[in-house]
Motif scaffolding. Structure first.
Motif, PDB file in Angstrom:
ATOM      1  N   GLY A   1      13.055   1.692  -2.875  1.00  0.00           N
ATOM      2  CA  GLY A   1      11.912   1.746  -3.775  1.00  0.00           C
ATOM      3  C   GLY A   1      11.148   0.448  -3.768  1.00  0.00           C
ATOM      4  N   SER A   2      10.836  -0.028  -4.967  1.00  0.00           N
ATOM      5  CA  SER A   2      10.004  -1.211  -5.106  1.00  0.00           C
ATOM      6  C   SER A   2      10.049  -1.679  -6.549  1.00  0.00           C
ATOM      7  CB  SER A   2       8.565  -0.863  -4.723  1.00  0.00           C
ATOM      8  OG  SER A   2       7.670  -1.880  -5.109  1.00  0.00           O
ATOM      9  N   CYS A   3       9.858  -2.980  -6.760  1.00  0.00           N
ATOM     10  CA  CYS A   3       9.649  -3.464  -8.127  1.00  0.00           C
ATOM     11  C   CYS A   3       8.418  -2.806  -8.736  1.00  0.00           C
ATOM     12  CB  CYS A   3       9.489  -4.981  -8.131  1.00  0.00           C
ATOM     13  SG  CYS A   3      11.041  -5.867  -7.848  1.00  0.00           S
ATOM     14  N   PHE A   4       7.483  -2.377  -7.878  1.00  0.00           N
ATOM     15  CA  PHE A   4       6.314  -1.658  -8.376  1.00  0.00           C
ATOM     16  C   PHE A   4       6.644  -0.213  -8.736  1.00  0.00           C
ATOM     17  CE2 PHE A   4       2.727  -4.402  -6.348  1.00  0.00           C
ATOM     18  CZ  PHE A   4       3.069  -5.439  -7.197  1.00  0.00           C
ATOM     19  N   GLY A   5       7.891   0.149  -8.645  1.00  0.00           N
ATOM     20  CA  GLY A   5       8.348   1.429  -9.165  1.00  0.00           C
ATOM     21  C   GLY A   5       8.705   1.347 -10.630  1.00  0.00           C
ATOM     22  N   ALA A   6       8.511   0.171 -11.229  1.00  0.00           N
ATOM     23  CA  ALA A   6       8.756   0.001 -12.659  1.00  0.00           C
ATOM     24  C   ALA A   6       7.649  -0.809 -13.325  1.00  0.00           C
ATOM     25  CB  ALA A   6      10.104  -0.680 -12.898  1.00  0.00           C
ATOM     26  N   ILE A   7       6.723  -1.351 -12.535  1.00  0.00           N
ATOM     27  CA  ILE A   7       5.614  -2.147 -13.056  1.00  0.00           C
ATOM     28  C   ILE A   7       4.321  -1.617 -12.443  1.00  0.00           C
ATOM     29  CG2 ILE A   7       4.588  -4.444 -13.245  1.00  0.00           C
ATOM     30  CD1 ILE A   7       7.415  -5.585 -12.695  1.00  0.00           C
ATOM     31  N   GLY A   8       3.460  -1.043 -13.253  1.00  0.00           N
ATOM     32  CA  GLY A   8       2.169  -0.598 -12.745  1.00  0.00           C
ATOM     33  C   GLY A   8       1.272  -1.788 -12.472  1.00  0.00           C
ATOM     34  N   TYR A   9       0.893  -1.989 -11.213  1.00  0.00           N
ATOM     35  CA  TYR A   9       0.178  -3.199 -10.802  1.00  0.00           C
ATOM     36  C   TYR A   9      -1.218  -2.826 -10.295  1.00  0.00           C
ATOM     37  CZ  TYR A   9      -0.093  -8.037  -9.121  1.00  0.00           C
ATOM     38  OH  TYR A   9      -0.429  -9.353  -8.936  1.00  0.00           O
ATOM     39  N   PRO A  10      -2.252  -3.491 -10.786  1.00  0.00           N
ATOM     40  CA  PRO A  10      -3.612  -3.179 -10.327  1.00  0.00           C
ATOM     41  C   PRO A  10      -3.725  -3.323  -8.811  1.00  0.00           C
ATOM     42  CG  PRO A  10      -3.661  -4.707 -12.196  1.00  0.00           C
ATOM     43  CD  PRO A  10      -2.228  -4.603 -11.767  1.00  0.00           C
ATOM     44  N   GLY A  11      -4.453  -2.404  -8.208  1.00  0.00           N
ATOM     45  CA  GLY A  11      -4.641  -2.428  -6.767  1.00  0.00           C
ATOM     46  C   GLY A  11      -3.594  -1.649  -6.000  1.00  0.00           C
ATOM     47  N   TYR A  12      -2.545  -1.221  -6.710  1.00  0.00           N
ATOM     48  CA  TYR A  12      -1.477  -0.455  -6.074  1.00  0.00           C
ATOM     49  C   TYR A  12      -1.181   0.832  -6.862  1.00  0.00           C
ATOM     50  CZ  TYR A  12      -0.242  -4.381  -2.992  1.00  0.00           C
ATOM     51  OH  TYR A  12      -0.255  -5.366  -2.035  1.00  0.00           O
ATOM     52  N   SER A  13      -2.201   1.423  -7.444  1.00  0.00           N
ATOM     53  CA  SER A  13      -1.957   2.539  -8.357  1.00  0.00           C
ATOM     54  C   SER A  13      -1.253   3.713  -7.682  1.00  0.00           C
ATOM     55  CB  SER A  13      -3.271   3.018  -8.987  1.00  0.00           C
ATOM     56  OG  SER A  13      -4.203   3.395  -7.983  1.00  0.00           O
ATOM     57  N   VAL A  14      -1.676   4.084  -6.481  1.00  0.00           N
ATOM     58  CA  VAL A  14      -1.040   5.222  -5.798  1.00  0.00           C
ATOM     59  C   VAL A  14       0.350   4.838  -5.307  1.00  0.00           C
ATOM     60  CG1 VAL A  14      -1.244   6.887  -3.921  1.00  0.00           C
ATOM     61  CG2 VAL A  14      -3.294   6.112  -5.137  1.00  0.00           C
ATOM     62  N   TYR A  15       0.462   3.644  -4.761  1.00  0.00           N
ATOM     63  CA  TYR A  15       1.779   3.168  -4.320  1.00  0.00           C
ATOM     64  C   TYR A  15       2.749   3.129  -5.502  1.00  0.00           C
ATOM     65  CZ  TYR A  15       5.261   0.017  -2.261  1.00  0.00           C
ATOM     66  OH  TYR A  15       6.432  -0.542  -1.797  1.00  0.00           O
TER      67      TYR A  15
END
Length: 279
Positions: free
Chosen positions: A136-150
């Motif tokens: 997965g990714s740390c962005f699987g728990a933190i919604g980060y601008p610029g990566y909304s679909v990811y």
């Protein structure tokens, strides 16, 4: 789990993290089934691994049902496997409105649909005890601008991993969700690297990520968040999301400036897109 002699299916093997992971697994004596879209890259990888004759190649495009069927029908998968590592992935660093429908679809298909469908199809072929690792990714728990679909795809993969692990309780098959932070691979855009540099975002090499993934496999835990302060932000975002809102608001102008660099929309798959960056 001791990995010597274990048959491991590794998707996205010819990307940055995949190559490093293949190396450390082979060093442990694992027998690797190396998946990718480019046979030449996979063959180069295989020849550079310890005991190259022990490893086999699976060439297929996981973004299509036809490609997944091609992989699943390969004779080398007639024999059971011990470990499935869903590592293939991709990302796009851009504001949602600046992405094409094809870019959105590609991320959702490769990051979410492919691992879900592979788990479903391969569960009957997993030895017990067995392991599934979803990268997965740390962005699987933190919604980060610029990566909304990811982020959407990786949030969903985390939920899938948690649910599947609970479904398989007491079956002998464990599910590991392994979530790296920013990783230096050739698939990141120039804009993403520039943003990380300006913000001072820490990044890991594929070798560091691979070594951590190896330890996660051997320890057989449920969730692994790689990196600090990212692991702290994961916990804060779950408990006190307003704090993360304020932290990201301070970075918003920098993120937007890099994410919204005007480039022609690319509806074709990126070259060498066997493993996108995971964060």
């Amino acid at each position: 789990m001791k990995l010597a002699g274990k048959r491991i299916l590794l998707t996205g093997a010819s990307g940055g993290i995949g190559e490093a992971l293949a190396q450390v697994l082979a060093e442990q004596g694992a027998i690797l089934l190396l998946h990718g879209r480019r046979s030449s890259a996979l063959e180069r990888l295989r020849k550079g691994l310890p005991n190259p004759d022990h490893h086999q190649l699976l060439v297929a495009d996981l973004m299509t049902a036809t490609g997944r069927a091609q992989l699943l029908q390969h004779p080398i998968l007639d024999e059971p496997i011990d470990v499935l590592i869903n590592n293939a992935g991709c990302n796009e660093f851009a504001w949602l409105e600046d992405q094409s429908s094809e870019q959105v679809e590609r991320q959702l298909r490769l990051n979410l649909e492919a691992p879900v469908q592979l788990c479903r199809a391969l569960l009957p072929r997993l030895n017990h005890p067995g392991l599934i690792m979803n990268v997965g990714s740390c962005f699987g728990a933190i919604g980060y601008p610029g990566y909304s679909v990811y982020c959407a795809s990786k949030f969903a993969l985390r939920g899938f991993s948690e649910s599947l692990g609970r479904e398989l309780k007491d079956t002998g098959v464990k599910v590991i969700h392994f979530a790296p932070r920013a990783t230096r691979t050739r698939l990141n855009s120039t804009a993403a690297y520039a943003m990380n540099a300006e913000l001072g975002t820490k990044t890991d090499t594929p070798e560091v990520v691979a070594e951590a993934a190896l330890q996660a496999l051997m320890r057989e835990g449920r969730n692994y968040w790689l990196g600090w302060p990212e692991a702290l932000f994961v916990r804060l975002n779950g408990l006190l999301p307003a704090l993360v809102d304020r932290a990201l608001a301070k970075q918003h102008a920098v993120i937007a400036r890099h994410a919204r660099q005007r480039q022609p929309l690319n509806t074709e798959p990126k070259k060498h897109q066997d493993q996108g960056e995971t964060r």
